[in-house]
Design a protein around this motif. Structure first.
Motif, PDB file in Angstrom:
ATOM      1  N   MET A  57       0.817  -1.213   0.000  1.00 27.31           N
ATOM      2  CA  MET A  57       0.000   0.000   0.000  1.00 27.31           C
ATOM      3  C   MET A  57       0.854   1.267   0.000  1.00 27.31           C
ATOM      4  O   MET A  57       0.392   2.331  -0.384  1.00 27.31           O
ATOM      5  N   PHE A  58       2.099   1.136   0.500  1.00 30.86           N
ATOM      6  CA  PHE A  58       2.934   2.329   0.630  1.00 30.86           C
ATOM      7  C   PHE A  58       3.235   2.969  -0.719  1.00 30.86           C
ATOM      8  O   PHE A  58       3.420   4.168  -0.786  1.00 30.86           O
ATOM      9  N   GLU A  59       3.356   2.183  -1.780  1.00 27.74           N
ATOM     10  CA  GLU A  59       3.499   2.799  -3.102  1.00 27.74           C
ATOM     11  C   GLU A  59       2.373   2.408  -4.050  1.00 27.74           C
ATOM     12  O   GLU A  59       2.274   2.930  -5.146  1.00 27.74           O
ATOM     13  N   GLY A  60       1.565   1.444  -3.642  1.00 26.23           N
ATOM     14  CA  GLY A  60       0.469   1.029  -4.508  1.00 26.23           C
ATOM     15  C   GLY A  60       0.916   0.177  -5.668  1.00 26.23           C
ATOM     16  O   GLY A  60       0.217   0.094  -6.669  1.00 26.23           O
ATOM     17  N   SER A 117       8.192   8.996  -1.912  1.00 27.17           N
ATOM     18  CA  SER A 117       7.678  10.145  -2.670  1.00 27.17           C
ATOM     19  C   SER A 117       6.526   9.736  -3.583  1.00 27.17           C
ATOM     20  O   SER A 117       5.777  10.589  -4.046  1.00 27.17           O
ATOM     21  N   GLU A 118       6.376   8.437  -3.838  1.00 29.54           N
ATOM     22  CA  GLU A 118       5.308   8.003  -4.738  1.00 29.54           C
ATOM     23  C   GLU A 118       3.994   7.752  -3.996  1.00 29.54           C
ATOM     24  O   GLU A 118       2.998   7.380  -4.605  1.00 29.54           O
ATOM     25  N   SER A 119       4.017   7.905  -2.679  1.00 29.25           N
ATOM     26  CA  SER A 119       2.775   7.780  -1.924  1.00 29.25           C
ATOM     27  C   SER A 119       2.897   8.513  -0.612  1.00 29.25           C
ATOM     28  O   SER A 119       3.654   9.461  -0.490  1.00 29.25           O
ATOM     29  N   ASN A 120       2.183   8.043   0.390  1.00 27.03           N
ATOM     30  CA  ASN A 120       2.128   8.699   1.678  1.00 27.03           C
ATOM     31  C   ASN A 120       1.942   7.603   2.724  1.00 27.03           C
ATOM     32  O   ASN A 120       0.871   7.011   2.832  1.00 27.03           O
ATOM     33  N   TRP A 123      -0.830   7.945   5.245  1.00 27.12           N
ATOM     34  CA  TRP A 123      -2.136   7.579   4.694  1.00 27.12           C
ATOM     35  C   TRP A 123      -2.265   6.058   4.618  1.00 27.12           C
ATOM     36  O   TRP A 123      -3.278   5.484   5.012  1.00 27.12           O
ATOM     37  N   ILE A 127      -5.605   3.795   6.713  1.00 27.60           N
ATOM     38  CA  ILE A 127      -6.860   3.339   6.128  1.00 27.60           C
ATOM     39  C   ILE A 127      -7.377   2.118   6.889  1.00 27.60           C
ATOM     40  O   ILE A 127      -6.613   1.229   7.231  1.00 27.60           O
ATOM     41  N   PRO A 128      -8.659   2.098   7.150  1.00 29.43           N
ATOM     42  CA  PRO A 128      -9.212   0.943   7.858  1.00 29.43           C
ATOM     43  C   PRO A 128      -9.189  -0.301   6.981  1.00 29.43           C
ATOM     44  O   PRO A 128      -9.446  -0.208   5.783  1.00 29.43           O
TER      45      PRO A 128
END
Lengths: 385, 149
Positions: A57-60, A117-120, A123, A127-128
């Motif tokens: 999830m950190f970069e998807g 830098s490619e995500s957040n 966040w 997320i639940p």
């Protein structure tokens, strides 16, 4: 451990808030190439590749290890991905080394990275997800109560956390790869920075970094054939505990102290405070230095902050912690644990440059992850046992 | 006693990931956007790899010799999507296909929009249909149209 293994190559990228000049493949290739150069080896000399990073999830990018095979010379070779949240950099090094000590392979390339830098990450952590405890405010919000409880139990004065923040950023000034370079860092600057998650201030928190770290780990027979000095792996362990269970102590987790004891027993370390020359320990928020000083057996419970306050964890002190600047200066999450392991190996190889602890012979690398529930640690030495 | 007013609000979590594409994929996407041109890259074995790869699959060395390939090619395999779901880019039946573009030595995956399964077969000739407004993404090619059997 059945066979001996050693670190024979270390490669790191420069750590920055954003490496927009490279793709993920370009980033991991840069670190891997540097590790191979350090080891005097080519891609063909590697038997298998072990990769680690924080949750997808950190970069998807789901299962990025598959598309990174080309960038890491892993086409047609065994490749394994390790998943242990924030401790993954350390766990990945342990898994890679175990593939050598077990006799399965003779030379492993192991690489960890994050491209925050490619995500957040904040966040991604907030997320639940079904059937999981909801981490409402990212890592800082989760750890703040643990830190408060440490302060309550130990009676540590409020300036100890900020002292760690200053010390690690001063060390970072001696490490050209470190992300945060704050030449005028001071106690006042840290204490005046905004309070994010009481008692954690902005400058007591790790940054968000892009970067990759790689190691080449060799069997005993091959370790001395390279151009540079090996760092012998003297002990390594991983431990985990569940996020919530009756009697769990989040401030001083049993899994962490058991992990350290196992490593010391393997390495023949009776008194870590005296026998370990330096430690690279996972400190993403300042107060984790005194907490881990105690958890890892460098100080008695409630006494860790006194070592920090007395300057014993500075370069030149009796137990220098995070001479590289630590996670407080660079947090490419997936790589952060492996950077600790790599920096400990650099110290006993004598290649740490300006942040070298003079004459370091025995060093410890440590990582923790998730809700302070996954632990990985190794001890490396300039001396072969 | 009245129950207290409960504050409530709809909340949906979403986040836009970004990508640093690096030199090779960056050039590929830029050429789609600016020139309606599909780029391949020369591999160490002389093959033209499409889409281009950043690192050679044989030697792991970085690749750099970009090659123009045609936006026309031949279907090498396909899968007919009879009932598209809402996430598909085309909302009526279409094919996902591997396409060997003229000038390429590897297959390229995209959509073929030909309305009827009977109109596509292995060996069909196809041509890219370009988007009027392009943004440097794979959907700058809307789909491929069948131009011949």
């Amino acid at each position: 451990m059945s066979r001996l293994a050693a670190v024979v190559g270390i490669g790191q990228t420069e750590y920055r808030s954003a490496r927009k000049d490279v793709s993920m493949g370009g980033l991991v290739n840069e670190a891997a190439r540097r590790a191979l150069e350090d080891a005097g080896l080519g891609w063909d000399d590697i038997d298998a590749v072990v990769i680690g990073k924080a949750p997808d999830m950190f970069e998807g990018v789901l299962m990025p290890e598959l598309y990174l095979a080309d960038a890491l010379g892993a086409v047609g070779k065994p490749m394994l991905r390790v998943h242990t949240a924030g401790s993954v950099g350390g766990s990945t090094a342990v898994v890679a080394a175990t593939h050598v000590t077990s006799g399965t392979f003779d030379r492993i390339l192991t690489v960890t990275f994050e491209k925050q830098s490619e995500s957040n990450a904040m966040w991604a952590l907030s997320i639940p997800r079904p059937f999981s405890m909801h981490l409402n405010a990212g890592a800082g919000g989760h750890f703040a109560p643990h830190i408060r409880e440490y302060m309550r139990r130990s009676g540590a004065p409020a300036h100890v956390g900020p002292m760690v923040a200053v010390k690690d950023r001063k060390n970072a000034l001696k490490n050209p790869l470190a992300h945060l370079q704050i030449p005028d860092i001071s106690l006042e600057m840290v204490m005046e920075s905004p309070m994010l998650w009481d008692p954690i201030r902005f400058l007591e928190s790790c940054p968000s970094s892009d970067g990759a770290c790689a190691l080449v780990i060799s069997s005993e027979e091959l370790a001395t054939k390279g151009p540079n000095k090996p760092a012998w792996i003297r002990g390594m362990a991983m431990r985990s505990e569940t996020m919530t269970c009756k009697g769990r102590d989040e401030v001083n987790p049993l899994a962490g102290s058991e992990c350290a004891k196992d490593v010391y027993a393997q390495a023949g370390i009776g008194n870590p405070r005296k026998e370990v020359d330096m430690a690279e320990v996972y400190v993403p928020f300042s107060w984790y230095e005194p907490m881990w000083l105690e958890n890892l057996g460098f100080a008695d419970e409630g006494e860790g902050w006194k070592l920090t306050e007395a300057g014993e964890t500075e370069i030149g002190g009796s137990i220098p912690f995070n001479c590289s600047g630590g996670v407080l200066s660079t947090n490419a999450i997936g790589a952060s644990g492996m950077i600790r392991f790599a920096e400990s190996a650099m110290q006993v190889r004598g290649t740490a440059g300006e942040h070298q602890v003079e004459g370091a012979k025995m060093a410890v690398g440590h990582a923790y992850g998730a809700s302070a529930q996954f632990f990985a640690m190794w001890a490396v030495s300039s001396e072969k046992p | 006693m009245n129950s207290p007013e409960i504050m409530q609000e709809d909340f949906s979590v979403h986040y836009t990931y970004t990508r640093s594409t690096g030199p090779v994929i960056g050039d590929f996407l830029t050429a789609l956007r600016d020139k309606k041109q599909i780029l391949g890259i020369k591999g160490s074995d002389g093959r033209t790899l499409v889409p281009p790869m950043e690192f050679d699959p044989i030697t792991t060395e970085p690749l750099s010799e970009m090659v123009d390939v045609s936006d026309q090619g031949t279907v090498t395999s396909f899968c007919w999507v009879k009932n598209p779901i809402k996430h598909h880019h085309i909302q009526h039946p279409f094919a996902f296909a591997t396409i060997r573009l003229d000038g390429a030595d590897t297959d390229f995956i995209h959509m073929v929009d030909c309305g009827d399964e009977a109109r596509i077969s292995v060996g069909s000739r196809v041509k890219a249909r370009w988007a009027d407004e392009r943004s440097g993404t794979m959907t700058d090619i809307v789909a491929f149209d069948v131009t011949g059997a």
